[in-house]
Design a protein around this motif. Sequence first.
Motif, PDB file in Angstrom:
ATOM      1  N   THR A 230       1.140  -1.320  -0.161  1.00 56.43           N
ATOM      2  CA  THR A 230       0.151  -0.108   0.212  1.00 56.43           C
ATOM      3  C   THR A 230       1.154   1.450   0.121  1.00 56.43           C
ATOM      4  O   THR A 230       0.435   1.919  -0.767  1.00 56.43           O
TER       5      THR A 230
ATOM      6  N   ARG B 155       2.837   2.032  -3.080  1.00 55.59           N
ATOM      7  CA  ARG B 155       1.456   2.076  -4.599  1.00 55.59           C
ATOM      8  C   ARG B 155       1.115   3.811  -4.085  1.00 55.59           C
ATOM      9  O   ARG B 155       1.045   4.260  -5.117  1.00 55.59           O
ATOM     10  N   GLU B 156       0.990   4.154  -3.252  1.00 51.46           N
ATOM     11  CA  GLU B 156       0.799   5.613  -2.502  1.00 51.46           C
ATOM     12  C   GLU B 156       2.047   6.286  -3.109  1.00 51.46           C
ATOM     13  O   GLU B 156       1.636   7.858  -3.556  1.00 51.46           O
TER      14      GLU B 156
ATOM     15  N   HIS C 116       3.888   5.619  -5.614  1.00 49.78           N
ATOM     16  CA  HIS C 116       3.976   5.573  -7.007  1.00 49.78           C
ATOM     17  C   HIS C 116       2.651   6.388  -7.750  1.00 49.78           C
ATOM     18  O   HIS C 116       2.711   7.378  -8.400  1.00 49.78           O
ATOM     19  N   THR C 117       1.610   6.522  -6.877  1.00 46.67           N
ATOM     20  CA  THR C 117       0.695   7.192  -7.383  1.00 46.67           C
ATOM     21  C   THR C 117       0.451   8.501  -7.176  1.00 46.67           C
ATOM     22  O   THR C 117       0.124  10.028  -7.971  1.00 46.67           O
ATOM     23  N   SER C 118       1.231   8.822  -5.884  1.00 44.66           N
ATOM     24  CA  SER C 118       1.768  10.217  -5.932  1.00 44.66           C
ATOM     25  C   SER C 118       2.634  11.404  -6.838  1.00 44.66           C
ATOM     26  O   SER C 118       2.837  12.279  -6.693  1.00 44.66           O
ATOM     27  N   ASP C 119       3.911  10.147  -7.875  1.00 45.50           N
ATOM     28  CA  ASP C 119       4.312  10.572  -7.975  1.00 45.50           C
ATOM     29  C   ASP C 119       5.752  11.173  -7.777  1.00 45.50           C
ATOM     30  O   ASP C 119       6.542  12.149  -8.302  1.00 45.50           O
TER      31      ASP C 119
ATOM     32  N   LYS D 136       5.602  -5.199  -9.309  1.00 51.76           N
ATOM     33  CA  LYS D 136       4.846  -5.806 -10.130  1.00 51.76           C
ATOM     34  C   LYS D 136       4.711  -7.188  -9.937  1.00 51.76           C
ATOM     35  O   LYS D 136       4.847  -8.109 -10.398  1.00 51.76           O
TER      36      LYS D 136
ATOM     37  N   TYR E 272       3.960  -5.389  -5.476  1.00 48.59           N
ATOM     38  CA  TYR E 272       3.670  -4.660  -5.257  1.00 48.59           C
ATOM     39  C   TYR E 272       1.820  -4.288  -5.710  1.00 48.59           C
ATOM     40  O   TYR E 272       1.170  -5.153  -6.373  1.00 48.59           O
TER      41      TYR E 272
END
Length: 193
Positions: free
Chosen positions: A166, A169-170, A172-175, A188, A193
Amino acid sequence: MPCENRRERLLKPVIHELVDDDFTPRDVPDFGLSVPEYGRTMDNIVQANVDVVIHTGEGQVLLGYRNDLPLRDMFWIFGGRMKPGETMTDTAARVVHRELGLKVEQDRLIVDNIYNIRWATRNAPPEERGYQTILTIMKYECTEEEVESVATADVTHEWIRWHSPTELRELHTSDSDKLHPFLPIILKNAGLY
């Protein structure tokens, strides 16, 4: 047995270590070339590297905050280039011990994937020329005792930290610029992942 575990077991790659009868193993220093020689080498050959995804049975992944290019000031896994005469598991065990002080059991290392990576930068001058590596990724599941024993053991990483899927992923998604774009792909593909 869950389908994913059966699939992993059936698709487990085999490393074929072929050694000519007349090959003579030799001791190779940690860094046997001067910095300019190493830079010229990086301009002309593709390196063979082995990196290891250190993880727990619960899916926590250990990452280091790197000091060196091409991953300076980013999270990454642990590893390095192969030395002449080493097997892939020899390299994995050596670099994990060097970077984390962890003595891995080589029979617990699992080959995960192989990547052809072209990095934009490198440590040896000129830094902007980058380099290319064939990167073998191995996985190593830590026991509870091993989880407690890992520590930063050399200058490769400023610090290390366990991350949940988690949290990864956070990031990653926050760039976040702390997570190299290749790392989510590798994790992944490793099923972490």
